[in-house]
Write a protein that holds these residues in place. Sequence first.
Motif, PDB file in Angstrom:
ATOM      1  N   VAL A 120      12.756 -12.505   3.616  1.00 19.99           N
ATOM      2  CA  VAL A 120      11.882 -12.621   2.447  1.00 19.99           C
ATOM      3  C   VAL A 120      11.995 -11.320   1.665  1.00 19.99           C
ATOM      4  CG1 VAL A 120       9.503 -12.871   1.637  1.00 19.99           C
ATOM      5  CG2 VAL A 120      10.300 -14.212   3.610  1.00 19.99           C
ATOM      6  N   VAL A 121      12.424 -11.426   0.424  1.00 19.93           N
ATOM      7  CA  VAL A 121      12.546 -10.266  -0.450  1.00 19.93           C
ATOM      8  C   VAL A 121      11.235 -10.087  -1.190  1.00 19.93           C
ATOM      9  CG1 VAL A 121      13.791  -9.231  -2.395  1.00 19.93           C
ATOM     10  CG2 VAL A 121      15.029 -10.620  -0.716  1.00 19.93           C
ATOM     11  N   ALA A 122      10.724  -8.853  -1.186  1.00 20.42           N
ATOM     12  CA  ALA A 122       9.507  -8.519  -1.921  1.00 20.42           C
ATOM     13  C   ALA A 122       9.866  -7.515  -3.017  1.00 20.42           C
ATOM     14  CB  ALA A 122       8.470  -7.922  -0.989  1.00 20.42           C
ATOM     15  N   HIS A 123       9.321  -7.731  -4.196  1.00 13.09           N
ATOM     16  CA  HIS A 123       9.547  -6.826  -5.328  1.00 13.09           C
ATOM     17  C   HIS A 123       8.207  -6.653  -6.035  1.00 13.09           C
ATOM     18  CE1 HIS A 123      10.703  -5.871  -9.547  1.00 13.09           C
ATOM     19  NE2 HIS A 123      11.517  -5.056  -8.909  1.00 13.09           N
TER      20      HIS A 123
ATOM     21  N   ALA B  89      13.350 -23.261   4.586  1.00 11.92           N
ATOM     22  CA  ALA B  89      12.071 -22.589   4.832  1.00 11.92           C
ATOM     23  C   ALA B  89      11.470 -22.307   3.464  1.00 11.92           C
ATOM     24  CB  ALA B  89      12.262 -21.299   5.616  1.00 11.92           C
ATOM     25  N   GLY B  90      10.188 -22.027   3.417  1.00 12.06           N
ATOM     26  CA  GLY B  90       9.546 -21.778   2.131  1.00 12.06           C
ATOM     27  C   GLY B  90       8.362 -20.842   2.273  1.00 12.06           C
ATOM     28  N   LEU B  91       7.714 -20.587   1.140  1.00 10.47           N
ATOM     29  CA  LEU B  91       6.557 -19.706   1.093  1.00 10.47           C
ATOM     30  C   LEU B  91       5.368 -20.455   0.511  1.00 10.47           C
ATOM     31  CD1 LEU B  91       8.271 -16.521  -0.383  1.00 10.47           C
ATOM     32  CD2 LEU B  91       7.575 -16.885   1.995  1.00 10.47           C
ATOM     33  N   LEU B  92       4.180 -20.119   0.981  1.00  5.86           N
ATOM     34  CA  LEU B  92       2.987 -20.725   0.416  1.00  5.86           C
ATOM     35  C   LEU B  92       1.787 -19.822   0.607  1.00  5.86           C
ATOM     36  CD1 LEU B  92       1.330 -23.151   2.770  1.00  5.86           C
ATOM     37  CD2 LEU B  92       3.697 -22.644   3.221  1.00  5.86           C
ATOM     38  N   ILE B  93       0.801 -20.042  -0.226  1.00 14.23           N
ATOM     39  CA  ILE B  93      -0.512 -19.428  -0.077  1.00 14.23           C
ATOM     40  C   ILE B  93      -1.440 -20.545   0.355  1.00 14.23           C
ATOM     41  CG2 ILE B  93      -2.444 -18.329  -1.259  1.00 14.23           C
ATOM     42  CD1 ILE B  93      -0.399 -17.087  -3.199  1.00 14.23           C
TER      43      ILE B  93
ATOM     44  N   ALA C  58       0.827  -1.212   0.000  1.00 13.82           N
ATOM     45  CA  ALA C  58       0.000   0.000   0.000  1.00 13.82           C
ATOM     46  C   ALA C  58       0.859   1.260   0.000  1.00 13.82           C
ATOM     47  CB  ALA C  58      -0.936  -0.011   1.207  1.00 13.82           C
ATOM     48  N   GLY C  59       2.014   1.200   0.611  1.00 17.06           N
ATOM     49  CA  GLY C  59       2.905   2.353   0.669  1.00 17.06           C
ATOM     50  C   GLY C  59       3.740   2.588  -0.570  1.00 17.06           C
ATOM     51  N   THR C  60       3.718   1.660  -1.505  1.00 16.53           N
ATOM     52  CA  THR C  60       4.537   1.808  -2.713  1.00 16.53           C
ATOM     53  C   THR C  60       3.907   2.737  -3.739  1.00 16.53           C
ATOM     54  OG1 THR C  60       3.565  -0.075  -3.897  1.00 16.53           O
ATOM     55  CG2 THR C  60       5.486  -0.532  -2.448  1.00 16.53           C
ATOM     56  N   GLY C  61       2.602   2.935  -3.658  1.00 13.35           N
ATOM     57  CA  GLY C  61       1.920   3.754  -4.658  1.00 13.35           C
ATOM     58  C   GLY C  61       1.625   3.013  -5.948  1.00 13.35           C
ATOM     59  N   ILE C  62       1.930   1.740  -5.997  1.00  8.84           N
ATOM     60  CA  ILE C  62       1.655   0.946  -7.198  1.00  8.84           C
ATOM     61  C   ILE C  62       0.251   0.358  -7.071  1.00  8.84           C
ATOM     62  CG2 ILE C  62       2.321  -1.121  -8.504  1.00  8.84           C
ATOM     63  CD1 ILE C  62       5.247  -0.422  -7.779  1.00  8.84           C
ATOM     64  N   ALA C  63      -0.583   0.654  -8.065  1.00  8.36           N
ATOM     65  CA  ALA C  63      -1.984   0.225  -8.015  1.00  8.36           C
ATOM     66  C   ALA C  63      -2.222  -1.074  -8.775  1.00  8.36           C
ATOM     67  CB  ALA C  63      -2.882   1.324  -8.581  1.00  8.36           C
ATOM     68  N   THR C  64      -1.540  -1.254  -9.896  1.00 12.22           N
ATOM     69  CA  THR C  64      -1.753  -2.429 -10.746  1.00 12.22           C
ATOM     70  C   THR C  64      -0.403  -3.019 -11.120  1.00 12.22           C
ATOM     71  OG1 THR C  64      -3.714  -1.394 -11.680  1.00 12.22           O
ATOM     72  CG2 THR C  64      -2.809  -3.269 -12.876  1.00 12.22           C
ATOM     73  N   GLY C  65      -0.250  -4.322 -10.916  1.00  9.80           N
ATOM     74  CA  GLY C  65       1.010  -4.955 -11.278  1.00  9.80           C
ATOM     75  C   GLY C  65       1.138  -6.344 -10.699  1.00  9.80           C
ATOM     76  N   LEU C  66       2.375  -6.719 -10.393  1.00 11.59           N
ATOM     77  CA  LEU C  66       2.685  -8.029  -9.817  1.00 11.59           C
ATOM     78  C   LEU C  66       3.642  -7.843  -8.656  1.00 11.59           C
ATOM     79  CD1 LEU C  66       3.426 -10.237 -12.969  1.00 11.59           C
ATOM     80  CD2 LEU C  66       1.452 -10.419 -11.460  1.00 11.59           C
ATOM     81  N   VAL C  67       3.384  -8.555  -7.576  1.00 16.10           N
ATOM     82  CA  VAL C  67       4.323  -8.581  -6.455  1.00 16.10           C
ATOM     83  C   VAL C  67       4.910  -9.985  -6.381  1.00 16.10           C
ATOM     84  CG1 VAL C  67       2.557  -9.074  -4.688  1.00 16.10           C
ATOM     85  CG2 VAL C  67       4.724  -8.036  -4.017  1.00 16.10           C
ATOM     86  N   SER C  68       6.220 -10.048  -6.250  1.00 14.58           N
ATOM     87  CA  SER C  68       6.928 -11.320  -6.135  1.00 14.58           C
ATOM     88  C   SER C  68       7.601 -11.382  -4.778  1.00 14.58           C
ATOM     89  CB  SER C  68       8.000 -11.451  -7.224  1.00 14.58           C
ATOM     90  OG  SER C  68       7.399 -11.435  -8.494  1.00 14.58           O
ATOM     91  N   LEU C  69       7.604 -12.563  -4.191  1.00 11.32           N
ATOM     92  CA  LEU C  69       8.248 -12.798  -2.903  1.00 11.32           C
ATOM     93  C   LEU C  69       9.237 -13.935  -3.057  1.00 11.32           C
ATOM     94  CD1 LEU C  69       5.035 -12.763  -0.701  1.00 11.32           C
ATOM     95  CD2 LEU C  69       6.649 -10.881  -1.009  1.00 11.32           C
ATOM     96  N   LEU C  70      10.414 -13.803  -2.436  1.00 12.62           N
ATOM     97  CA  LEU C  70      11.434 -14.849  -2.462  1.00 12.62           C
ATOM     98  C   LEU C  70      11.947 -15.091  -1.059  1.00 12.62           C
ATOM     99  CD1 LEU C  70      13.441 -16.743  -4.008  1.00 12.62           C
ATOM    100  CD2 LEU C  70      15.028 -14.812  -3.927  1.00 12.62           C
ATOM    101  N   CYS C  71      11.859 -16.327  -0.603  1.00 10.60           N
ATOM    102  CA  CYS C  71      12.449 -16.741   0.668  1.00 10.60           C
ATOM    103  C   CYS C  71      13.913 -17.062   0.397  1.00 10.60           C
ATOM    104  CB  CYS C  71      11.718 -17.965   1.217  1.00 10.60           C
ATOM    105  SG  CYS C  71      12.417 -18.590   2.753  1.00 10.60           S
TER     106      CYS C  71
ATOM    107  N   LEU D 211      11.417 -27.711  -0.603  1.00  9.80           N
ATOM    108  CA  LEU D 211      11.143 -27.962  -2.017  1.00  9.80           C
ATOM    109  C   LEU D 211       9.645 -28.078  -2.268  1.00  9.80           C
ATOM    110  CD1 LEU D 211      13.877 -30.621  -2.834  1.00  9.80           C
ATOM    111  CD2 LEU D 211      13.806 -28.253  -3.613  1.00  9.80           C
ATOM    112  N   LEU D 212       8.931 -28.650  -1.308  1.00  8.17           N
ATOM    113  CA  LEU D 212       7.483 -28.829  -1.446  1.00  8.17           C
ATOM    114  C   LEU D 212       6.725 -27.511  -1.272  1.00  8.17           C
ATOM    115  CD1 LEU D 212       7.189 -32.155   0.554  1.00  8.17           C
ATOM    116  CD2 LEU D 212       6.904 -31.876  -1.927  1.00  8.17           C
ATOM    117  N   THR D 213       7.156 -26.669  -0.344  1.00  8.22           N
ATOM    118  CA  THR D 213       6.477 -25.396  -0.143  1.00  8.22           C
ATOM    119  C   THR D 213       6.933 -24.358  -1.159  1.00  8.22           C
ATOM    120  OG1 THR D 213       8.071 -24.773   1.569  1.00  8.22           O
ATOM    121  CG2 THR D 213       5.984 -25.731   2.304  1.00  8.22           C
ATOM    122  N   GLY D 214       8.153 -24.459  -1.625  1.00  3.41           N
ATOM    123  CA  GLY D 214       8.654 -23.558  -2.653  1.00  3.41           C
ATOM    124  C   GLY D 214       9.293 -22.296  -2.109  1.00  3.41           C
ATOM    125  N   PRO D 215      10.216 -21.711  -2.884  1.00  2.00           N
ATOM    126  CA  PRO D 215      10.931 -20.522  -2.430  1.00  2.00           C
ATOM    127  C   PRO D 215      10.274 -19.200  -2.811  1.00  2.00           C
ATOM    128  CG  PRO D 215      11.932 -21.337  -4.425  1.00  2.00           C
ATOM    129  CD  PRO D 215      10.813 -22.294  -4.087  1.00  2.00           C
TER     130      PRO D 215
END
Length: 139
Positions: free
Chosen positions: A131-134, A47-51, A29-42, A94-98
């Motif tokens: 966790v890096v967010a871009h 350790a891993g990331l999941l939805i 919300a603080g980035t000012g970007i309204a439309t796009g893609l956010v990527s996360l990397l563990c 590997l199962l949860t993913g990076p």
Amino acid sequence: MQQAQTTFTIPTNGTGFTDLTPQVARWLAGTGIATGLVSLLCRHTSAGLLITENASPAVRRDLARWLARLAPEGSGYEHDEEGPDDMPAHLRSLLTGPSLTIPVADGRMLLGTWQGLYLAEHRHAPHRRQVVAHVVGEG
């Protein structure tokens, strides 16, 4: 086209799941970007990331048991320098993913009603995970 990037440091209490959704949403919300893609990397291999569902804690408990069955601790691993949870943690990551990629609209992640972003800690000991967010998109 705009871009923003940050690194979150996530303290864990050992094996389990940490909800990242509010933290990522506030930053986005603080980035000012309204439309796009956010990527996360563990930035870790045990350790891993999941939805997954964010309403019922039973879902995360069932996931933890399922991961433990798929990659059990034991003496059958060559890589065990850091203890009996070392190699199983690598397998579970590997199962949860990076990484995750989530569409953004109106400055918010387009997650479903019951979806949340989670860091999955696969080691017994507490850690501080990065966790890096871009995000890339338009305002």
